[in-house]
Design an enzyme around this catalytic site. Sequence first.
Site, PDB file in Angstrom:
ATOM      1  N   ASP A 181      -6.329  -1.515   5.505  1.00 26.99           N
ATOM      2  CA  ASP A 181      -6.120  -2.500   4.654  1.00 26.99           C
ATOM      3  C   ASP A 181      -6.351  -4.200   5.340  1.00 26.99           C
ATOM      4  OD1 ASP A 181      -5.028  -1.045   2.453  1.00 26.99           O
ATOM      5  OD2 ASP A 181      -3.247  -0.667   3.715  1.00 26.99           O
ATOM      6  N   ASP A 208       1.102  -1.206  -0.081  1.00 24.78           N
ATOM      7  CA  ASP A 208       0.019  -0.185  -0.067  1.00 24.78           C
ATOM      8  C   ASP A 208       0.837   1.162   0.105  1.00 24.78           C
ATOM      9  OD1 ASP A 208      -2.429   1.400   0.431  1.00 24.78           O
ATOM     10  OD2 ASP A 208      -1.676   1.773   2.517  1.00 24.78           O
ATOM     11  N   ASP A 250      -0.807  -0.472   6.283  1.00 29.63           N
ATOM     12  CA  ASP A 250      -0.856   0.131   7.275  1.00 29.63           C
ATOM     13  C   ASP A 250      -1.831  -0.503   8.654  1.00 29.63           C
ATOM     14  OD1 ASP A 250      -3.571   1.077   6.862  1.00 29.63           O
ATOM     15  OD2 ASP A 250      -2.999   2.830   6.023  1.00 29.63           O
TER      16      ASP A 250
END
Length: 621
Positions: free
Chosen positions: A519, A328, A515
Amino acid sequence: MTKKQKKNLIRIGIALILFLILFIVDHIIHLDSLIPNPKINWILPTTLYLFIYIFIAYDVLWRAIRNILHGQVFDENFLMCIATIGAFAIRSFDEAVAVILFYQVGEFFQSYAVGKSRKSIASLMDIRPDFANVLREGEIFTIDPEEVELDEIIIVQPGEKIPLDGKIIKGSSTLDTKALTGESLPREVYEGQEVISGCVNLTQTLHIKVTKLFYDSTVSKILELVENASEHKSKAENFITKFAKYYTPTVVLSALLLVVIPGAITQNWLDWLYRALNFLVVSCPCALVISIPLSFFAGIGAASKKGILIKGSNYLEQLHKANIYVFDKTGTLTKGNFVVTRVFPEENKEEILRLAAIAEAGSNHPIAQSILKLVEVKETGYTIENIAGYGIVAKKEDIILCGNDKLMEQRNISYVKEMGIGTVVYVAKNDKFIGSILISDEIKEETEAVIRSLNKMGGKTIMLTGDNEAIAQHVSKQIGVTEFKASLLPQNKVEEVEKLLAAKKEKDLLCFIGDGINDAPVLMRSDIGISMGGVGSDAAIEASDIVLMKDDLRGISTAKRIARKTMTIVIENIVFALGIKIAVLILSAIGISNMWLGVLADVGVAILAILNAMRCGNIKE
């Protein structure tokens, strides 16, 4: 060293001294010659050796009997008892005692090694708070942290652990977070900041408003994670467990056949019984049964020292094989905090920022906050109009426009287009263009080095982001990822990971790094989920397989090195232990080996394998 270990060490030392004295005396004067009658001359040496044997082997004998009563017949205790009692039966007294004595040396070494490896993980248990000082009706009560309610005020004195997650309402201090993150530098905290349980307050008294009950607190979740880590076994551990289950009965049956078949053919029963007993000594699977789990335990312990929590040895084994790394972007590869990177024109910087700050003064948006950090707003009384999708209009004596290029075009204002990568805020005053502000998300200092390291290992690095194509391409070039996917909504990330999982080869393993908050679905869907900045994040601890307690990407490279070293040592121990045992088993069966070599092959190999396993705990940054 524990009291039990010290007690066992003293017992081994006494038994070894007595055995050496008896062994030397027996070989000088031959104890069986002291009694002339050949029918009873075995009584004296048998009695003396048996005394030492019982002294050193009583716990092994008891474990074997207890396990047999519980239906667990075929284990290492059973093998040792059968082999040594059989040695007494054929009057190999010194070898019987030597075998059990050195077996106990190996057991002690195993206990010490496991205890040492446990320390790194057990040290995490020190974060468990013993009490909480809660303020109720003006009085302070010391109670169990589990009894504290939400929104109650707790007082934490210098030197005490913070018992529950909460928000500082009074005071400022320095916190020691080493037990949670592995970070040696203390952290400064102030009124209004969130703090988590498990940290040690160092300098000033803190009044904290509780935001989570004990069972939902960071310390509780971490302890649960660590305590359950042993339940998730690797393929190598499961193989060894199954191997030992079938291996031990097989060698007992082989030893029995080694007595019966050749003994019946040659009629030399004593010789073949000795070979079979030696065969049992050598066959004890200690080296494998001990060293393989110990290797993983040491690896997980080494990781925990560096603020990396791994939920089980299976994830350590999978991380070693991982070759697709999906990241991410915001908060993982970047800091997630927007900063002003350029103001145009530079000579009007202060005026441009001042006007923008007036317009953005009432906004909590990250873009607005990045401007407000640089300027103190003194002018008040402006009427603020927020035009969705365009920007802000602030009116007083003057009219300030602050927004995107669409706002400039809507008002027919001629402006200089900013070509930099990031979010652009255009500023105009009384329909005249004043300048622009370029705002970007900062890339973490370590990002480029970590991506380069993973690429060098033969990995494939992929960035997923909600940013537009231009920003995504700019960031991907800066950090060196092999691929990127841009303009993704949160649900699109799951879809992209599903596509990658479907397209990967059978031996490929996909690792997603996020994180840990928004997610969570992707972390759970991937082969291995690694969450960044796990401190204080419930979703990180619950959804991921590996938690990096420090918000530092270098933890991925460190965890990868730990996994690689652990698996190398596991394979070394399997090959070494099996190779030596098979060789000595063959020598025992054909009569070349004796029990002295047998005990060396058993205990010696086990000690070497344990020493090798302990190397897993020595991983440098």
